[in-house]
Design a protein around this motif. Structure first.
Motif, PDB file in Angstrom:
ATOM      1  N   ALA A 186       0.832  -1.207   0.000  1.00  0.00           N
ATOM      2  CA  ALA A 186       0.000   0.000   0.000  1.00  0.00           C
ATOM      3  C   ALA A 186       0.862   1.251   0.000  1.00  0.00           C
ATOM      4  N   ALA A 187       1.950   1.222   0.779  1.00  0.00           N
ATOM      5  CA  ALA A 187       2.807   2.396   0.917  1.00  0.00           C
ATOM      6  C   ALA A 187       3.634   2.663  -0.335  1.00  0.00           C
ATOM      7  N   ALA A 188       3.643   1.728  -1.286  1.00  0.00           N
ATOM      8  CA  ALA A 188       4.328   1.973  -2.556  1.00  0.00           C
ATOM      9  C   ALA A 188       3.561   2.973  -3.410  1.00  0.00           C
ATOM     10  N   HIS A 189       2.329   3.266  -3.028  1.00  0.00           N
ATOM     11  CA  HIS A 189       1.495   4.248  -3.738  1.00  0.00           C
ATOM     12  C   HIS A 189       1.401   5.527  -2.909  1.00  0.00           C
ATOM     13  N   PRO A 190       1.159   6.673  -3.549  1.00  0.00           N
ATOM     14  CA  PRO A 190       0.842   7.878  -2.778  1.00  0.00           C
ATOM     15  C   PRO A 190      -0.385   7.602  -1.905  1.00  0.00           C
ATOM     16  N   LEU A 191      -0.372   8.126  -0.686  1.00  0.00           N
ATOM     17  CA  LEU A 191      -1.462   7.835   0.239  1.00  0.00           C
ATOM     18  C   LEU A 191      -2.190   9.112   0.656  1.00  0.00           C
ATOM     19  N   VAL A 192      -3.508   9.031   0.682  1.00  0.00           N
ATOM     20  CA  VAL A 192      -4.369  10.083   1.218  1.00  0.00           C
ATOM     21  C   VAL A 192      -4.761   9.647   2.617  1.00  0.00           C
ATOM     22  N   THR A 213       7.925   0.758   7.628  1.00  0.00           N
ATOM     23  CA  THR A 213       7.724   1.387   6.326  1.00  0.00           C
ATOM     24  C   THR A 213       7.348   2.852   6.532  1.00  0.00           C
ATOM     25  N   VAL A 214       7.910   3.730   5.720  1.00  0.00           N
ATOM     26  CA  VAL A 214       7.557   5.152   5.759  1.00  0.00           C
ATOM     27  C   VAL A 214       6.612   5.433   4.600  1.00  0.00           C
ATOM     28  N   PRO A 215       5.345   5.708   4.862  1.00  0.00           N
ATOM     29  CA  PRO A 215       4.385   5.927   3.776  1.00  0.00           C
ATOM     30  C   PRO A 215       4.606   7.263   3.082  1.00  0.00           C
ATOM     31  N   ASN A 216       4.259   7.312   1.814  1.00  0.00           N
ATOM     32  CA  ASN A 216       4.350   8.539   1.027  1.00  0.00           C
ATOM     33  C   ASN A 216       2.997   9.248   1.091  1.00  0.00           C
ATOM     34  N   ILE A 217       2.836  10.098   2.093  1.00  0.00           N
ATOM     35  CA  ILE A 217       1.556  10.772   2.317  1.00  0.00           C
ATOM     36  C   ILE A 217       1.524  12.054   1.484  1.00  0.00           C
ATOM     37  N   VAL A 218       0.568  12.140   0.567  1.00  0.00           N
ATOM     38  CA  VAL A 218       0.486  13.306  -0.311  1.00  0.00           C
ATOM     39  C   VAL A 218      -0.573  14.299   0.129  1.00  0.00           C
ATOM     40  N   VAL A 219      -1.598  13.818   0.829  1.00  0.00           N
ATOM     41  CA  VAL A 219      -2.672  14.693   1.308  1.00  0.00           C
ATOM     42  C   VAL A 219      -3.155  14.180   2.657  1.00  0.00           C
ATOM     43  N   GLN A 220      -3.460  15.115   3.562  1.00  0.00           N
ATOM     44  CA  GLN A 220      -4.110  14.776   4.827  1.00  0.00           C
ATOM     45  C   GLN A 220      -5.433  15.539   4.904  1.00  0.00           C
ATOM     46  N   THR A 221      -6.463  14.888   5.430  1.00  0.00           N
ATOM     47  CA  THR A 221      -7.767  15.534   5.526  1.00  0.00           C
ATOM     48  C   THR A 221      -8.511  15.031   6.753  1.00  0.00           C
ATOM     49  N   ASN A 222      -9.410  15.851   7.281  1.00  0.00           N
ATOM     50  CA  ASN A 222     -10.232  15.437   8.421  1.00  0.00           C
ATOM     51  C   ASN A 222     -11.601  14.934   7.965  1.00  0.00           C
ATOM     52  N   ASP A 229     -13.054  10.706  -2.131  1.00  0.00           N
ATOM     53  CA  ASP A 229     -13.136  11.497  -3.361  1.00  0.00           C
ATOM     54  C   ASP A 229     -11.765  11.630  -4.020  1.00  0.00           C
ATOM     55  N   LEU A 230     -10.732  11.843  -3.196  1.00  0.00           N
ATOM     56  CA  LEU A 230      -9.385  12.003  -3.745  1.00  0.00           C
ATOM     57  C   LEU A 230      -8.848  10.693  -4.314  1.00  0.00           C
ATOM     58  N   VAL A 231      -9.179   9.582  -3.667  1.00  0.00           N
ATOM     59  CA  VAL A 231      -8.801   8.279  -4.213  1.00  0.00           C
ATOM     60  C   VAL A 231      -9.500   8.054  -5.550  1.00  0.00           C
ATOM     61  N   LEU A 232     -10.783   8.353  -5.597  1.00  0.00           N
ATOM     62  CA  LEU A 232     -11.559   8.180  -6.825  1.00  0.00           C
ATOM     63  C   LEU A 232     -10.989   9.038  -7.958  1.00  0.00           C
ATOM     64  N   ALA A 233     -10.472  10.217  -7.608  1.00  0.00           N
ATOM     65  CA  ALA A 233      -9.920  11.123  -8.608  1.00  0.00           C
ATOM     66  C   ALA A 233      -8.491  10.743  -9.019  1.00  0.00           C
ATOM     67  N   GLY A 234      -7.937   9.704  -8.398  1.00  0.00           N
ATOM     68  CA  GLY A 234      -6.622   9.228  -8.799  1.00  0.00           C
ATOM     69  C   GLY A 234      -5.443   9.846  -8.090  1.00  0.00           C
ATOM     70  N   HIS A 235      -5.679  10.473  -6.930  1.00  0.00           N
ATOM     71  CA  HIS A 235      -4.587  11.127  -6.218  1.00  0.00           C
ATOM     72  C   HIS A 235      -3.818  10.183  -5.297  1.00  0.00           C
ATOM     73  N   GLY A 236      -4.269   8.950  -5.172  1.00  0.00           N
ATOM     74  CA  GLY A 236      -3.567   7.997  -4.333  1.00  0.00           C
ATOM     75  C   GLY A 236      -4.506   6.945  -3.790  1.00  0.00           C
ATOM     76  N   TRP A 237      -3.965   6.102  -2.912  1.00  0.00           N
ATOM     77  CA  TRP A 237      -4.743   5.109  -2.195  1.00  0.00           C
ATOM     78  C   TRP A 237      -4.972   5.611  -0.766  1.00  0.00           C
ATOM     79  N   THR A 238      -5.758   4.890   0.002  1.00  0.00           N
ATOM     80  CA  THR A 238      -5.958   5.269   1.390  1.00  0.00           C
ATOM     81  C   THR A 238      -6.220   4.017   2.213  1.00  0.00           C
ATOM     82  N   ILE A 239      -6.376   4.192   3.514  1.00  0.00           N
ATOM     83  CA  ILE A 239      -6.690   3.094   4.437  1.00  0.00           C
ATOM     84  C   ILE A 239      -7.875   3.526   5.290  1.00  0.00           C
ATOM     85  N   LEU A 240      -8.924   2.711   5.286  1.00  0.00           N
ATOM     86  CA  LEU A 240     -10.156   3.053   5.979  1.00  0.00           C
ATOM     87  C   LEU A 240     -10.789   1.805   6.595  1.00  0.00           C
TER      88      LEU A 240
END
Length: 325
Positions: A186-192, A213-222, A229-240
């Motif tokens: 998962a961390a091999a991809h940009p993460l939201v 592992t050090v994740p590549n975090i590109v966006v943080q949101t509350n 929405d950001l995952v759907l738009a192709g900005h990265g993966w996430t964990i939920l």
């Protein structure tokens, strides 16, 4: 200090205008102004600054509005409880719900309460667990879903569900429920990610540490919805948590797989205040909320979730939590 003054104070604060407040309160403008001025005289401090843009609360005004709102809410609750319809549970119940579980629980809960307890007025508040706990501690909620929390001096906590975290990606990524994804993959991809300090983010950070592992975090949101929405738009993966993405996966909007190496779980609990009397209406809503959660897990609508206690045990403890340890 009287009710008319408190209502005027809160209304002026909310609309920022004496004129508009007078319209909402069905009073003449001079009456609203008089209520504010007499309250200021009694307290000995200004509550508003009169500006061209409207009424701006002072620091003292903001404090008084917060207290006045709670006082008015308690009086409204008391009125509902002492003027019941014979044989009917009545009252106002404010419930805190985790944002991730709203799509699964809100409609069934409202439907059941409307059908079985028509004398109860529900007020639903959604947020992350940390905010919900603050509101519950402050007395703004009657009960709330929280996660990864033990009992505190102010709250009774009743375990409900243990659920696994999932890696979430666009549909084209082809993640599947029967094929787990390691944290390293998962961390091999940009993460939201959720913002730092969020309880879910704390779980994810702990998993990253265990995976070394050090994740590549590109966006943080509350906002959970913004994450999706950001995952759907192709900005990265996430964990939920699975409950937050089950509907999206079923519709083919997103794809998801259980997080592995290491796996990560969160525990959902029902929080209720230790102090004070638990109104019958709050007990009834707590019982129904627990029933809806147990039904969702048993029917497979809550992905990768395990029940932590029997429904009867939770219902009984929720209905009798009045300050006992």
């Amino acid at each position: 200090m009287d009710l008319k003054q408190l209502k005027a104070l809160v209304t002026v604060f909310e609309v920022g205008s004496v004129t508009r407040a007078a319209e909402l309160l069905h009073l003449v403008q001079s009456a609203v102004t008089r209520h504010i001025r007499t309250l200021e005289e009694e307290l000995g401090v200004p509550l508003f600054e009169r500006t061209r843009q409207g009424m701006r609360p002072t620091e003292a005004g903001a404090i008084m509005v917060d207290r006045a709102r709670r006082a008015l809410a308690e009086l409204e609750r008391g009125r509902a409880e002492v003027q019941p319809t014979p044989g009917m549970v009545t009252g106002i119940v404010t419930v805190g719900l985790l944002e991730s579980a709203t799509s699964l629980l809100v409609e069934p809960l409202v439907k059941a309460i409307s059908r079985d307890q028509p004398g109860i007025e529900l007020r639903l508040m959604t947020a992350y667990s940390g905010h919900l706990q603050q509101w519950l501690d402050a007395g703004d909620l009657d009960l709330s879903l929280l996660y990864n929390l033990d009992s505190t001096p102010s709250l009774n906590v009743h375990p409900l569900v243990r659920e696994r975290l999932w890696v979430v990606a666009p549909h084209a990524a082809g993640l599947r429920a029967d094929r787990s994804v390691s944290f390293e993959q998962a961390a091999a991809h940009p993460l939201v990610m959720p913002t730092t300090g969020n309880a879910l983010r704390t779980l994810i950070d702990a998993a990253a540490t265990r995976a070394d592992t050090v994740p590549n975090i590109v966006v943080q949101t509350n906002s959970l919805q913004v994450q999706k929405d950001l995952v759907l738009a192709g900005h990265g993966w996430t964990i939920l948590p699975g409950v937050g993405i089950a509907e999206d996966v079923a519709k083919g909007i997103l794809s998801a797989a259980p997080l592995d190496e290491p796996d990560a779980w969160r525990s959902i609990v029902l929080g209720t205040p230790r102090a004070g009397r638990t109104p019958p209406a709050a007990e009834a809503v707590a019982r129904e909320l627990v029933r809806q959660i147990h039904a969702a897990v048993r029917q497979g609508r809550w992905p990768s979730a395990d029940l932590l206690a029997s429904g009867d045990d939770i219902v009984q403890s929720s209905g009798t939590a009045r300050g006992d340890a």
